[in-house]
Scaffold this motif. Structure first.
Motif, PDB file in Angstrom:
ATOM      1  N   MET A 181       4.052   1.432   9.539  1.00 33.18           N
ATOM      2  CA  MET A 181       2.902   1.954  10.566  1.00 33.18           C
ATOM      3  C   MET A 181       2.461   3.315   9.215  1.00 33.18           C
ATOM      4  O   MET A 181       1.878   3.831   9.063  1.00 33.18           O
ATOM      5  N   THR A 182       4.069   3.877   8.332  1.00 35.80           N
ATOM      6  CA  THR A 182       3.909   4.766   8.067  1.00 35.80           C
ATOM      7  C   THR A 182       2.949   4.987   6.474  1.00 35.80           C
ATOM      8  O   THR A 182       2.141   5.888   5.823  1.00 35.80           O
ATOM      9  N   VAL A 183       2.908   3.763   6.070  1.00 31.93           N
ATOM     10  CA  VAL A 183       2.110   3.003   4.691  1.00 31.93           C
ATOM     11  C   VAL A 183       0.159   3.154   5.655  1.00 31.93           C
ATOM     12  O   VAL A 183      -0.065   3.411   4.520  1.00 31.93           O
ATOM     13  N   LEU A 184       0.432   3.360   6.970  1.00 30.80           N
ATOM     14  CA  LEU A 184      -0.958   2.643   6.588  1.00 30.80           C
ATOM     15  C   LEU A 184      -1.746   3.935   7.236  1.00 30.80           C
ATOM     16  O   LEU A 184      -2.658   4.230   6.952  1.00 30.80           O
ATOM     17  N   GLU A 185      -0.470   5.188   7.907  1.00 26.33           N
ATOM     18  CA  GLU A 185      -1.022   6.233   8.247  1.00 26.33           C
ATOM     19  C   GLU A 185      -0.831   7.357   7.318  1.00 26.33           C
ATOM     20  O   GLU A 185      -2.034   8.099   6.978  1.00 26.33           O
ATOM     21  N   ALA A 186      -0.724   6.864   6.077  1.00 21.88           N
ATOM     22  CA  ALA A 186      -0.560   7.646   4.435  1.00 21.88           C
ATOM     23  C   ALA A 186      -1.750   7.562   4.090  1.00 21.88           C
ATOM     24  O   ALA A 186      -2.296   8.204   3.380  1.00 21.88           O
TER      25      ALA A 186
END
Length: 216
Positions: free
Chosen positions: A67-72
């Motif tokens: 999720m952190t990658v997607l939100e980045a």
């Protein structure tokens, strides 16, 4: 922190597990996220998810990392390490326009992803192992907000940046999971609200666009 196993011959497996875990969090909630459910939903052989993430905490960490990658990707222009990138706007209207786009797209295209994040946020309040990772994932976003308000002339960028993030997070939660879900604000309304917030916080120090000369 529990570390998920990585396999050099299957670098995409953790991505698949992470994406599937996020989808299950949205569809079934925290109780519906199990190793077996991920295997079945992802079409993986039984036991595959347990191989890469042996414990429940490890599985939650895989979901959070993905999720952190997607939100980045949503906030990529603002993810600067300690300074404001030249491409970012340096005036209230420009920052409000950019932030409104991010918030508006999160409410509409990124709604499911945010629901999963709220599930993980609540779980982090009960699991210290997840708390540190969840908080760490948000550092880059908060630092970017601080850098933006500092570029606008804020005398207290840490405090102003925190409240800019809090305002945006509040609007997203209200429109996605709160009482305002049926009538989410338009991008124009979000932009106006952010501009009003920045102007109210920064006052006379707020930087405005440079007026165009007659020859421009």
């Amino acid at each position: 922190m529990t570390t998920a196993k990585r396999s050099p011959d299957r670098p995409d497996r953790l991505v698949l597990i992470g994406d599937t875990a996020i989808r299950l969090l949205v569809e079934r909630g925290m109780r519906g996220l199990t190793h077996r459910a991920v295997d079945e939903a992802a079409g993986l052989p039984a036991g595959s998810t347990s191989y890469y993430a042996r414990t429940r905490v490890a599985l939650l960490e895989v979901a959070l990392a993905r999720m952190t990658v997607l939100e980045a990707g949503e906030f990529a222009p603002a993810l600067a390490a300690g300074d404001l990138p030249p491409a970012l706007p340096g005036d209230v209207e420009g920052v409000a326009d950019m932030a409104a786009t991010i918030v508006s797209e999160a409410i509409r295209e990124g709604r499911a992803q945010k629901i999963a994040r709220y599930e993980l946020a609540l779980e982090a309040t009960r699991r210290p192992e997840l708390r540190g990772m969840y908080d760490g994932a948000g550092v880059a976003f908060r630092e970017a907000a601080v850098a933006m308000v500092a570029a606008l002339g804020s005398p207290e960028p840490a405090r102003h940046g925190r409240f800019l993030v809090a305002w945006c997070e509040g609007v997203m939660f209200d429109a996605i999971a709160g009482a305002g879900w049926a009538t989410p604000p338009s991008r124009a309304d979000i932009r106006t609200g952010i501009a009003e917030l920045l102007t109210g916080m920064l006052g006379d120090t707020a930087r405005r666009p440079r007026p165009k000369s007659p020859n421009e």
